[in-house]
Design an enzyme around this catalytic site. Structure first.
Site, PDB file in Angstrom:
ATOM      1  N   GLU A 101       0.825  -1.210   0.000  1.00  0.00           N
ATOM      2  CA  GLU A 101       0.000   0.000   0.000  1.00  0.00           C
ATOM      3  C   GLU A 101       0.863   1.266   0.000  1.00  0.00           C
ATOM      4  O   GLU A 101       1.874   1.352   0.680  1.00  0.00           O
ATOM      5  CB  GLU A 101      -0.929   0.008   1.207  1.00  0.00           C
ATOM      6  N   ARG A 144     -18.150  -1.064   5.638  1.00  0.00           N
ATOM      7  CA  ARG A 144     -19.265  -1.773   4.991  1.00  0.00           C
ATOM      8  C   ARG A 144     -19.872  -2.801   5.927  1.00  0.00           C
ATOM      9  O   ARG A 144     -21.085  -3.066   5.885  1.00  0.00           O
ATOM     10  CB  ARG A 144     -18.757  -2.455   3.707  1.00  0.00           C
ATOM     11  N   CYS A 151      -7.890  -2.055   7.998  1.00  0.00           N
ATOM     12  CA  CYS A 151      -6.551  -2.084   7.399  1.00  0.00           C
ATOM     13  C   CYS A 151      -6.063  -0.668   7.117  1.00  0.00           C
ATOM     14  O   CYS A 151      -4.936  -0.292   7.480  1.00  0.00           O
ATOM     15  CB  CYS A 151      -6.558  -2.908   6.119  1.00  0.00           C
ATOM     16  N   HIS A 180      -1.106  -5.874   1.927  1.00  0.00           N
ATOM     17  CA  HIS A 180      -2.316  -6.693   1.870  1.00  0.00           C
ATOM     18  C   HIS A 180      -1.976  -8.039   1.245  1.00  0.00           C
ATOM     19  O   HIS A 180      -1.212  -8.113   0.274  1.00  0.00           O
ATOM     20  CB  HIS A 180      -3.390  -6.014   1.020  1.00  0.00           C
TER      21      HIS A 180
END
Length: 214
Positions: free
Chosen positions: A78, A88, A141, A165
């Protein structure tokens, strides 16, 4: 040199999290650096507190957080974290923030201070797929990367921080769509090891081929 590597506990109905399974399998020393391996809860508030506690306890030179990205076909390094919590699904404590800042006094975004491109290059050189990612999402994350970089900017000068990830493990995709990608645990461990070696070396590359067009 001291390196803190964290991985999350299972979430979202999964019985295992490949992130922490891979972190546990990393060597205790790597290229002369001490590797401290710790678990983070998949919960916004508790992960922030736990991460800060580990940083205070260990005083590492580098922190690399590792998380699961179900559906991704390869390891992703990342590049950036944003000051946004937008969940979500509820976290493991039942919290489900929507459009909330992670830190009221934090910047809108922080960029990884690890050599992202060199880490991708190192993983690829080990014969494994890897790419730079420009979004860590808005779940825990992203929060972990954001909090690591925020704390580096505010409380731990000199600390370098980043996030990787990893895909599902093969056992996790049983019962999911037949095309759901996964990666065996040894390959994930090998990928993290190569990425860590590049992070410890601390030398960035200018190779544009490791970027993406998204």
């Amino acid at each position: 040199m001291k390196v803190l590597v964290t991985g999350f506990d299972p979430f979202g109905g999964e019985r295992v999290n490949p992130a922490y399974e891979a972190v546990k399998a990393l060597p205790d020393t790597l290229d002369g650096a001490q590797i401290d391996k710790r678990e983070l809860p998949t919960a916004f508030a508790r992960s922030a507190a736990a991460l800060e506690g580990y940083l205070c306890e260990l005083q590492p030179d580098i922190v690399l957080c590792v998380g699961q990205a179900g559906g991704t076909p390869a390891v992703r390094v990342e590049r950036v974290a944003i000051n946004l919590a937008d969940a979500r699904i509820p976290d493991n404590d039942g919290a489900q923030p929507l459009d909330e800042p992670l830190r009221a006094d934090g910047d809108a975004a922080y960029f990884s201070t690890l050599p992202v491109r060199a880490m991708v290059q190192a993983v690829r050189a080990a014969g494994l797929p890897c790419s730079v990612s420009y979004t860590a999402g808005t779940y825990v994350c992203n929060a972990a990367l954001y909090n690591a970089l925020y704390l580096a900017a505010k409380r731990f000068p000199g600390l370098r921080a980043g996030f990787v990830h990893v895909p599902y493990l093969p056992a996790q995709v049983a019962g999911k769509d037949a095309l759901t990608p996964c990666m065996p645990l040894p390959a994930i461990v090998q990928s993290l090891t190569a990425a860590l070696q590049a992070a410890i070396a601390g030398v960035e590359t200018s190779d544009p081929a490791v970027g993406t067009l998204q």
